[in-house]
Design an enzyme around this catalytic site. Structure first.
Site, PDB file in Angstrom:
ATOM      1  N   SER A  77       0.833  -1.211   0.000  1.00  0.00           N
ATOM      2  CA  SER A  77       0.000   0.000   0.000  1.00  0.00           C
ATOM      3  C   SER A  77       0.866   1.259   0.000  1.00  0.00           C
ATOM      4  O   SER A  77       0.507   2.260  -0.616  1.00  0.00           O
ATOM      5  CB  SER A  77      -0.927   0.000   1.219  1.00  0.00           C
ATOM      6  OG  SER A  77      -1.824  -1.087   1.131  1.00  0.00           O
ATOM      7  N   ASN A  78       2.008   1.210   0.691  1.00  0.00           N
ATOM      8  CA  ASN A  78       2.877   2.391   0.741  1.00  0.00           C
ATOM      9  C   ASN A  78       3.615   2.649  -0.559  1.00  0.00           C
ATOM     10  O   ASN A  78       4.260   3.686  -0.707  1.00  0.00           O
ATOM     11  CB  ASN A  78       3.881   2.253   1.895  1.00  0.00           C
ATOM     12  CG  ASN A  78       3.200   2.455   3.233  1.00  0.00           C
ATOM     13  OD1 ASN A  78       2.790   3.561   3.555  1.00  0.00           O
ATOM     14  ND2 ASN A  78       3.047   1.379   3.989  1.00  0.00           N
ATOM     15  N   LYS A 196       0.262 -11.165   5.740  1.00  0.00           N
ATOM     16  CA  LYS A 196       0.559  -9.858   6.323  1.00  0.00           C
ATOM     17  C   LYS A 196      -0.766  -9.296   6.783  1.00  0.00           C
ATOM     18  O   LYS A 196      -1.653  -9.050   5.976  1.00  0.00           O
ATOM     19  CB  LYS A 196       1.193  -8.927   5.281  1.00  0.00           C
ATOM     20  CG  LYS A 196       1.330  -7.485   5.768  1.00  0.00           C
ATOM     21  CD  LYS A 196       1.755  -6.526   4.662  1.00  0.00           C
ATOM     22  CE  LYS A 196       1.733  -5.085   5.163  1.00  0.00           C
ATOM     23  NZ  LYS A 196       1.893  -4.106   4.071  1.00  0.00           N
ATOM     24  N   SER A 198      -2.608  -6.299   8.597  1.00  0.00           N
ATOM     25  CA  SER A 198      -2.429  -4.897   8.982  1.00  0.00           C
ATOM     26  C   SER A 198      -3.565  -4.362   9.844  1.00  0.00           C
ATOM     27  O   SER A 198      -3.588  -3.180  10.159  1.00  0.00           O
ATOM     28  CB  SER A 198      -2.313  -4.018   7.729  1.00  0.00           C
ATOM     29  OG  SER A 198      -1.185  -4.372   6.973  1.00  0.00           O
ATOM     30  N   GLY A 222       1.397  -6.083  10.125  1.00  0.00           N
ATOM     31  CA  GLY A 222       1.400  -5.127   9.029  1.00  0.00           C
ATOM     32  C   GLY A 222       1.762  -3.723   9.443  1.00  0.00           C
ATOM     33  O   GLY A 222       1.683  -2.803   8.620  1.00  0.00           O
TER      34      GLY A 222
END
Lengths: 327, 327, 327, 327
Positions: A77-78, A196, A198, A222
């Site tokens: 996402s980053n 993962k 989050s 996450g």
């Protein structure tokens, strides 16, 4: 600076399930990669005209390469992956592969909305050098994303992927929590190696570890905000935005957890919560990139519609780091 | 069957702001298209092997073309646009343009996550024949999608679009409600002509109409479940999944509302609520496509990860239509 | 000022189901009260030392008594009932009974968390003069408040109540929407006459009207923000906090709806949305009481923990009224 | 069976801030009670006719008194306090005081919706023998429960309470999370000693510990599902519904955490997650009471509107215990 050797032997000794995976990681024939450890989810640098700045990407990687990370997550996402074209997504992964140390893992985000597109992107990610694919839940039709639909989706992807698959549940972005029963079912797939998670619900994470205990399946936190707690309930590492700026500290937190120094771990964890929230939920990628600029990396602008921080927000961001002694 | 001529003169007389838009619709120089009326959001037919079935698409269009719709929405949420490639998205719009009656509007969904991609897709949609672009809110980074960010996004798209832009807020899919203040600001843009609001909050819809009353700006209901109520508070039409199967009935509801026959309108509206919920929130596109099969259209399969309905769900879907006298 | 006689004959003609209820309202033997019309949910005035100020209560009632309301709701959410002792709740109802015009209805909120306490409070409310009981959903254990549990609760209350029962669903306060299927079941109870629905989901309200059409069951809107839309889908009135300050206007909106003057109704409705939101969701009871002070009623302080408005909030509240021409 | 002596010395050594509180707990003059440890939130037994069964209450207490709990929470959410009259609430606390071991703490839930009622109930709870008051957030007007309002509420209660006050945040019941900044402010009050946090967000819990580290302020986990993780981030105990049935196991988990046996702690924690969810979120108090019947306590019926479990639910409940080896 922490040495990678120490950590890796620590991981050998303490991580759940490691004894089942002698001789390092491998793919194919049902053997699975060991993904235990810390990963920064790499940001995608852009020029002032919003082109991908591959040079800055490589510079960032060279700096990040000095920390004892297990590897890198690219197109999480980053990484602003929803803003990249397919060819940009692949090129970024390709460049990271070249710029990063050979002994580390490259987890490439390959999730798309359709199963078919996800399969194709996963195969392509493998071709440009990804060691594993990290696959976010499809989410636009979340009202129809039952456990059955998600199991079907991930099974298809894992069946056809030449590299191991890591599930990825990030409800803050997707509005969808990959259900526990779906994860348990999917953990039995020979080509699915972990998740993962989050969401930050540590009860759920403990349950995931517990109910997949008979599988070669690993849980990664996450976010750095609940990293210590995640280790406590059996997670084996984390994908932490904060590791892009406080890499040494996040790795140190890992080491303190793995060596049982819980009191020191707790103190360090406490000082990381506000900075972590600042570069994730509170100020998002613009906050993370601004902080990268402060810490000697290239952050730079985001692609629109993500906006720069206001001066007020920037000041609050700075406070979240300085009040905890990091600036 | 309702005649289009009656409806269009009714629209002339009753729709808010129509007097300001003499001589039909047009683009450029600040003149805006009049989007009042009913639109089915066209589904994308797939073959058994998940290829787009353009022939079935055209057949559906020919059947739908006999109703007094104002036009068609292509690549809305019901068009499974997140599952199509860019070229498929454009080809579908191009085919619909050719298959549909010349006097109707084609609103093409062109929303992408990044501003730049949305601009490019919008321009391309215009090139393949769209009369207006309907642009869903970007949503993956919803935590950062402030009013300011969304105003920036839509302003850029509208600035660069050769065709008028319709805002599109669909919180069930995006987890994001386009804020009222952002809509009010955007309503002043010469190339933004209205909003499709699928949230179902009629207080909000009334407020949108009220606060944009000095602009050439029109509000469309995003679902048939609250179509009557939307007309009552000043909306001028609707994009209704249900119109794919009960096209005559949805157009009749429009006519009853526009001619002030509220008692009959209410009775008809009541009988449409459960069928509407069934093909939207309750059973999604799989439910809509299954119903299309029943009503003489080609529904067919969805692309994965969307799944077929279970027999139990199918029975419940049938009940939602039969108990209201439609099957 | 609108005359009550006109309205009441209008209601006779247009309200759904009225023909089934000849000769006014009555209780017992399965006959039901007709609750169609507008009700202000009366606030509870407090002195500076937080005692109930019964004198001010009576003065407010005398002023409110001049409007063509169908009656008054006492101990609704706006009455701060959770802050009153049982004896204060009863005394307030008793005083309102004496101060209000004889020909109007007194609906008294009698909801408590336990079924037994609700039964007892309902009986007591009847003894002090309530014409009907309006019973909020229990909510503290909302995770266990299944349709079955709620049906059981309301059935017990209605069985034992000497006065008709009105269901009350207000998710903004309770976090709980009384499910449609529960309402439909309960509508068959001879002593349950309707529902006050404050959720604002007009699709749901239309469905409630539709699915209870064979019962003597009436739907009231729980807020003035969606009053017009509620009439459009078959509601027969509203319990509107805004009627405490803009009583004439809310009654005028009712009249416009009942006489089919939808265009004027729409214009008036539009101007009421922001003021209504201001005295409900936005600024709550402190906002409502502050506005009452402006409009010639006694508002006064709330009991703690409700706080007075800040000067900034007060200014915003004033704007919501002045920008719509009410101040 | 674990001995209390061992645990209490362990607590002396490891709990945060304990060194500041030499010589046991006390009230007044700014000295605070040490609330570290495990508490079952006692259920309220009812007879078949829904009367409080004080005899069964005492019997349960005698059995629970044999475990090394720090004390008991009475009138927490599991005590069905919203269903009890004020006098029943006090009588229950009084009976528990008499039936429980002298050396343990009695935390009595005294929260009401109004500040004044909460103050009065808190004073009364002290009079019938409570050692501290545990005060749930008021919630009916949650839209107005800003940090300022909540700080004002708790400050008033703490100012006037003769016994120490424990904050209580339970969003599953109240729809409201006591904001971190409010907790930090309130932690400075000399008569506020800690918080029971049932939300399960361990990042938040870590932040609470971190930001109150300079105060005599303790954090208790509100559920056994995240007890280990809570200890890991600095909580000092827990109020655990599960301790009503698996008291020895919850105390063992505490001991493993306090003595740093994290591996064993993790294994035990894992086996407690599903049973814990079963008696809390999944099946609520009816599930807890049913399980108490199985484990040799008196569970019995709940007051309405809480319903008995269906046979299917009861089977699922049993599975949650048996599949983890507890039945």
């Amino acid at each position: 600076m922490l040495g990678c050797g120490v950590l890796s032997s620590v991981r050998q000794g303490l991580s759940r399930g490691l004894s089942r995976k002698v001789g390092g990681w491998a793919t194919g024939e049902g053997r699975k990669v060991d993904i235990a450890g810390i990963y920064p989810p790499v940001t995608t640098p852009f020029t002032a005209t919003a082109e991908v700045d591959y040079e800055k990407l490589e510079e960032n990687l060279h700096k990040l390469g000095t920390f004892p990370f297990r590897g890198f997550v690219v197109q999480g996402s980053n990484g602003e992956f929803p803003f990249l074209t397919s060819s940009e997504r692949l090129e970024v992964v390709s460049r990271v592969r070249q710029a990063m140390p050979k002994d580390k893992l490259l987890l490439a985000g390959s999730g798309c909305e359709s199963t078919q597109a996800t399969v194709e992107m996963t195969v392509s990610m493998a071709q440009v050098g990804a060691d594993a694919a990290i696959v976010v839940t499809p989410c636009y039709y979340r009202g129809r994303m039952s456990s059955a639909a998600l199991v079907h989706h991930y099974t298809k992807v894992a069946d056809l992927s030449p590299i191991p698959v890591v599930l990825y549940s990030v409800p803050a972005n997707t509005g969808l929590d990959l259900p526990v029963d779906a994860v348990v079912t999917l953990s039995q797939h020979p080509n699915i190696v972990g998740i993962k998670d989050s969401g930050g619900d540590v009860t759920r994470m403990g349950l995931l570890v517990h109910k997949t205990r008979r599988q070669d399946f690993q849980v990664l936190a996450g976010s750095a905000g609940f990293l210590l707690a995640s280790y406590a309930v059996g997670a084996v590492g984390g994908v932490c935005a904060l590791a892009n700026v406080l890499g040494a500290q996040v790795c140190q937190l890992e080491r303190l957890c793995l060596t049982g120094q819980w009191e020191d771990a707790q103190k360090l964890q406490h000082r990381l919560i506000e900075p972590n929230t600042a570069v994730t939920r509170r100020f998002g990628i613009p906050g993370l990139k601004k902080t990268m600029d402060w810490f000697g990396y290239y952050g730079g602008p985001c692609r629109a519609p993500l906006q720069e921080l206001s001066p007020t927000d920037e000041e609050a961001l700075r406070m979240d780091f300085s009040s905890n002694g990091w600036l």
